[in-house]
Design a protein around this motif. Structure first.
Motif, mmCIF file in Angstrom:
data_model
loop_
_atom_site.group_PDB
_atom_site.id
_atom_site.type_symbol
_atom_site.label_atom_id
_atom_site.label_comp_id
_atom_site.label_asym_id
_atom_site.label_seq_id
_atom_site.Cartn_x
_atom_site.Cartn_y
_atom_site.Cartn_z
ATOM 1 N N GLU A 91 50.756 -2.744 9.149
ATOM 2 C CA GLU A 91 51.238 -2.833 10.528
ATOM 3 C C GLU A 91 52.133 -4.051 10.688
ATOM 4 N N ALA A 92 53.201 -3.854 11.451
ATOM 5 C CA ALA A 92 54.072 -4.962 11.839
ATOM 6 C C ALA A 92 54.260 -4.893 13.346
ATOM 7 N N GLY A 93 54.192 -6.043 14.005
ATOM 8 C CA GLY A 93 54.297 -6.007 15.449
ATOM 9 C C GLY A 93 54.667 -7.340 16.040
ATOM 10 N N ILE A 94 54.646 -7.368 17.365
ATOM 11 C CA ILE A 94 54.970 -8.583 18.109
ATOM 12 C C ILE A 94 54.119 -8.608 19.366
ATOM 13 N N LYS A 95 53.569 -9.774 19.673
ATOM 14 C CA LYS A 95 52.785 -9.980 20.884
ATOM 15 C C LYS A 95 53.487 -11.035 21.726
ATOM 16 N N VAL A 96 53.657 -10.718 23.002
ATOM 17 C CA VAL A 96 54.439 -11.579 23.891
ATOM 18 C C VAL A 96 53.579 -11.978 25.083
ATOM 19 N N ALA A 97 53.451 -13.279 25.299
ATOM 20 C CA ALA A 97 52.736 -13.812 26.464
ATOM 21 C C ALA A 97 53.436 -15.104 26.881
ATOM 22 N N PRO A 98 54.542 -15.007 27.629
ATOM 23 C CA PRO A 98 55.312 -16.198 28.002
ATOM 24 C C PRO A 98 54.477 -17.176 28.825
ATOM 25 N N PRO A 99 54.648 -18.470 28.612
ATOM 26 C CA PRO A 99 53.924 -19.473 29.411
ATOM 27 C C PRO A 99 54.210 -19.270 30.893
ATOM 28 N N GLY A 100 53.145 -19.320 31.686
ATOM 29 C CA GLY A 100 53.309 -19.217 33.127
ATOM 30 C C GLY A 100 53.260 -17.804 33.662
ATOM 31 N N TRP A 101 53.218 -16.793 32.784
ATOM 32 C CA TRP A 101 53.150 -15.402 33.266
ATOM 33 C C TRP A 101 51.756 -14.841 33.012
ATOM 34 N N ASP A 102 51.154 -14.283 34.035
ATOM 35 C CA ASP A 102 49.814 -13.720 33.910
ATOM 36 C C ASP A 102 49.936 -12.291 33.389
ATOM 37 N N GLY A 103 50.051 -12.168 32.072
ATOM 38 C CA GLY A 103 50.184 -10.844 31.478
ATOM 39 C C GLY A 103 50.586 -10.934 30.024
ATOM 40 N N TYR A 104 50.738 -9.775 29.390
ATOM 41 C CA TYR A 104 51.154 -9.721 27.996
ATOM 42 C C TYR A 104 51.883 -8.418 27.732
ATOM 43 N N VAL A 105 52.667 -8.404 26.659
ATOM 44 C CA VAL A 105 53.323 -7.194 26.151
ATOM 45 C C VAL A 105 53.146 -7.194 24.639
ATOM 46 N N THR A 106 52.761 -6.051 24.080
ATOM 47 C CA THR A 106 52.647 -5.928 22.628
ATOM 48 C C THR A 106 53.439 -4.711 22.165
ATOM 49 N N ALA A 107 53.973 -4.801 20.962
ATOM 50 C CA ALA A 107 54.667 -3.677 20.328
ATOM 51 C C ALA A 107 54.311 -3.688 18.848
ATOM 52 N N ALA A 108 54.105 -2.500 18.282
ATOM 53 C CA ALA A 108 53.686 -2.429 16.881
ATOM 54 C C ALA A 108 54.134 -1.124 16.255
ATOM 55 N N VAL A 109 54.454 -1.185 14.953
ATOM 56 C CA VAL A 109 54.651 0.009 14.137
ATOM 57 C C VAL A 109 53.560 -0.015 13.065
ATOM 58 N N PHE A 110 53.053 1.187 12.706
ATOM 59 C CA PHE A 110 51.952 1.234 11.760
ATOM 60 C C PHE A 110 52.106 2.417 10.811
ATOM 61 N N ASP A 111 51.503 2.274 9.642
ATOM 62 C CA ASP A 111 51.467 3.328 8.618
ATOM 63 C C ASP A 111 50.026 3.397 8.127
ATOM 64 N N LEU A 112 49.330 4.490 8.480
ATOM 65 C CA LEU A 112 47.888 4.609 8.284
ATOM 66 C C LEU A 112 47.575 5.829 7.424
ATOM 67 N N GLU A 113 46.629 5.666 6.502
ATOM 68 C CA GLU A 113 46.234 6.756 5.614
ATOM 69 C C GLU A 113 44.709 6.828 5.537
ATOM 70 N N GLN A 114 44.176 8.054 5.620
ATOM 71 C CA GLN A 114 42.737 8.253 5.441
ATOM 72 C C GLN A 114 42.498 9.319 4.376
ATOM 73 N N ARG A 115 41.521 9.061 3.513
ATOM 74 C CA ARG A 115 41.135 10.003 2.463
ATOM 75 C C ARG A 115 39.747 10.567 2.763
ATOM 76 N N ASN A 116 39.505 11.805 2.324
ATOM 77 C CA ASN A 116 38.239 12.511 2.533
ATOM 78 C C ASN A 116 37.991 12.815 4.007
ATOM 79 N N SER A 117 39.051 13.118 4.759
ATOM 80 C CA SER A 117 38.916 13.375 6.187
ATOM 81 C C SER A 117 38.054 14.607 6.454
ATOM 82 N N LEU A 118 37.369 14.613 7.610
ATOM 83 C CA LEU A 118 36.581 15.752 8.060
ATOM 84 C C LEU A 118 37.386 16.551 9.078
ATOM 85 N N VAL A 119 37.477 17.867 8.867
ATOM 86 C CA VAL A 119 38.239 18.737 9.760
ATOM 87 C C VAL A 119 37.397 19.965 10.082
#
Length: 688
Positions: free
Chosen positions: A511-539
């Protein structure tokens, strides 16, 4: 080695932990633990959480993806089930199986997740579903992606951590009444405060009674819930918090299963009514009693080291009879199956942590050494007969044409699982600009599946080493980019149609991302890209039977999430998720939409004639999904809320979900599932 017939014995590692560390539990073995008080603390624009790293860390300074929903938001949206919590967060899909009244359903980043409460695993094995009551929670976290590094047993999707309400230093209380459609009725109370003049002993009592009809005809549920807790400061360096709860559910289960025929496929008789039930109202039942007791211990050894220990014992009794539609027979009729479970689960979960902190002029180092242990025992009688009863008319069902399950149809099964994990994590901060994180964990799991009816025993021994790492740069303007890698490992305590234990699920994620919480602002913004793999999945198997194990599945995507105040009165919550999930054949996975988006706005009037009034509303968009060649249309839902505080301590509130009462198909796999109809609930509370 799997499915061996060797005599049962403890492995050396498990034995060492069970008996060696168990000596510290003498005199306290009937207690179980809760999570760190620091798990959820507001600090201006930052949220400090112990879920991500098991040490209190601001989320925007953590190279791992975690989202939190606090008590205020749970109240504002009047969350009735745990799977309603993250409707306005990125990366989480819920409601895809409709309004199930006896199970919480989540998909995180296209995969199943595991559920924890107060940092310890809640067992959900087969149909034995432990359900946290939302009114008893202080907050809920979602950890996105593999998380075995600190929590051991976990699927690739991630984990949900429900944080219980706990004693407060200030005296406070609440009494609440609720009424709504589908005969919703609820009475709840919550009182907390110091039990001694010095405040070194604090208590909390939380209780609830509620009942409501299900979203399908002839279904309902009634719940009793009571959760006492006590916090004691033994000294300036040592504190212990005791947590307990008991919850009883009694109802007729909602089985939202519908065939493709009559939902996404046309018929000569039109579409099936969304509220149609294919169960047996006079036979089906879901009687579940769950209880837990435990503690959390915190002890400061010196200025550098502290020790933390969590322990919980849980017990569940279940009597489940759940009839469902399984296979189309002709243009009007279908055959049905039955899930029959009558048994109990006992589980012990324990986590021990030694935490050290060192400081230099340029660095801050936090070392975490941990040992976790889980012990699950399940025993009961089960059956999955098909066909069950006579064929049913799917457009005009008639009930009562069945023969109850007899004793000779039941399988007497016992499953025991022990898992021990050793983990090390080191977090290094350099010049208050760089965060370097590295972790490793070794797990050893043993599972015994005993079919006492057939007189056979299977044994599975599973070992795994999990790795994790991350790096983050802390920008002076509150913009923090990061890169992380995580792994997961989940032994299975359930069996396939042939009674064989499933292989463990394994996962990994970049995963690569960015988390933003500027000083003085009551809040946050996050953005992320991810590459996920699972083996032996149940279906779900092609014939709709028990789940079967497949090969590698993948999920790649992008998430954007923000929560914050635009003005002192106006708050915005917004999220967008893109998920490209593929199965073992490189085909698009069922159930998972590529696009999800949501936004919620609320405005609080703080002066004038409307002072005390708060209005809120949200829009949830879920893109289309697929099942093979079947396309499931997209849908958009609208929610609304109005709250009024008056007379100093009184609050009146109305919540409406699916405001337009939109009829829609939430998803399809072997079955299709109508989404939940409109929900209207009014609340009146007195706070003191």
């Amino acid at each position: 080695m799997r499915a061996s017939s060797r005599p049962w014995r403890l492995s050396p590692l498990t034995a060492a932990v069970r008996y060696g560390l168990g000596l510290s539990l003498v005199g306290a073995s009937s207690l179980a633990l809760a999570q760190d008080d620091a798990a959820e603390m507001a600090s201006d624009t930052l949220v400090v959480s112990a879920t991500a790293l098991k040490v209190a860390t601001p989320l925007v300074e953590t190279p791992r993806p975690v989202s939190t929903v606090e008590r205020e938001e749970l109240d504002e949206r009047n969350v009735q089930r745990l799977d309603e919590t993250f409707r306005y967060r990125a990366g989480v899909l819920s409601g895809h199986y409709g309004a199930d009244n006896d199970t919480d359903w989540f998909k995180v980043r296209g995969f199943d997740q595991s559920t924890y409460q107060d940092g310890l695993r809640i067992y959900r094995t087969g149909y034995y579903q432990w359900l946290p009551e939302p009114y008893g929670l202080q907050s809920v976290d979602v950890f996105k992606g593999p998380s075995s590094i600190l929590y051991g047993e976990a699927p690739a999707g991630g984990l949900i951590n429900a944080v219980s309400k706990r004693p407060t230093a200030e005296r406070q209380g609440e009494i609440e009444l609720q009424f709504g459609n589908r005969d919703h009725r609820q009475f709840a109370f919550d009182t907390s405060g110091p039990a001694t003049e010095s405040g070194d002993v604090r208590y909390r009592l939380v209780g609830l009674y509620k009942e409501r009809d299900g979203d399908l005809d002839h279904t309902d549920n009634e719940r009793y819930y009571f959760a006492p807790s006590l916090a004691v400061d033994l000294s300036d360096d040592t504190s212990v918090t005791f947590l307990a709860s008991v919850q009883k559910d009694d109802g007729v289960p909602t089985n939202p299963f519908k065939l493709l025929y009559g939902t996404v496929q046309d018929t000569p008789f039109g579409k099936v009514d969304p509220q149609t039930s294919y169960g047996e109202p006079d036979y089906d039942k879901n009687e579940r009693t769950q209880a837990s007791i435990g503690y959390e211990l915190r002890h400061r050894l010196d200025d550098t080291w502290r020790f933390e220990q969590n322990l919980r014992y849980s017990h569940m009794d279940l009597a489940l009879r759940s009839t469902y539609v399984l296979a189309q027979l002709d243009e009007r009729t279908a055959g049905r199956g039955l899930v029959y479970r009558d048994g109990e689960i006992d589980s012990w979960t324990m986590d021990n942590r030694l935490i050290g902190n060192w400081y230099t002029d340029r660095t801050e180092n936090t070392l975490l050494l941990g040992v976790g242990y889980q012990d699950l025992g399940l025993e009961g009688k089960e059956a999955d007969p098909y066909p069950f009863g006579s064929p049913i008319d799917i457009f005009d069902p008639q009930y009562g044409n069945f023969t109850p399950v007899s004793e000779d149809q039941l399988t007497d099964r016992k499953i025991d699982k022990q898992q021990t994990g050793l983990y090390v994590q080191d977090q290094l901060r350099i010049d208050d600009r760089w965060v370097l994180l590295g972790s490793v964990r070794y797990d050893q799991a043993q599972t015994d599946n005993v079919d006492r009816t057939a007189g056979t025993t299977q044994r599975a021994d599973d070992d795994q080493v999990s790795w994790s790492g991350g790096v983050m740069y802390l920008g002076a303007n509150g913009i923090n980019p990061y890169l992380s890698y995580t792994e997961s490992f989940e032994p299975q305590a359930s069996v396939d149609d042939d009674g064989r234990l499933y292989e463990p699920l394994e996962g990994e994620q970049w995963e690569a991302g960015i988390k933003v919480a500027p000083p003085g602002w009551d809040g946050y913004v996050t953005a992320a890209v991810f590459d996920l793999e699972q083996r032996n999945s149940l279906v779900t198997s092609p014939d709709g039977g028990r789940q079967e194990q497949s090969g590698k599945q993948t999920s790649r995507g992008f998430e954007l999430e923000g929560v914050g105040y635009l003005t002192d009165q106006l708050q915005l919550t917004a999220a967008y998720t893109y998920t490209d999930a593929e199965d073992e054949d490189d085909q698009r996975k069922s159930l998972i939409p590529r696009h999800q988006a949501s936004t919620w706005l609320d405005y609080a009037f703080q002066e004038g004639a409307l002072q005390g009034l708060k209005l809120g509303g949200g829009v949830r968009y879920v893109g289309g999904s697929v099942y093979g060649d079947v396309s499931v249309p997209e849908y958009t839902l609208v929610d609304a809320m109005a709250r009024y505080d008056f007379a100093g301590s009184w609050r009146a509130q109305v919540n409406v979900n699916n405001l337009t009462d939109k009829e829609y198909i939430a998803s399809c796999d072997y079955w299709c599932y109508y989404g939940e109809s409109r929900s209207v609930i009014g609340s009146l509370s007195y706070r003191f």
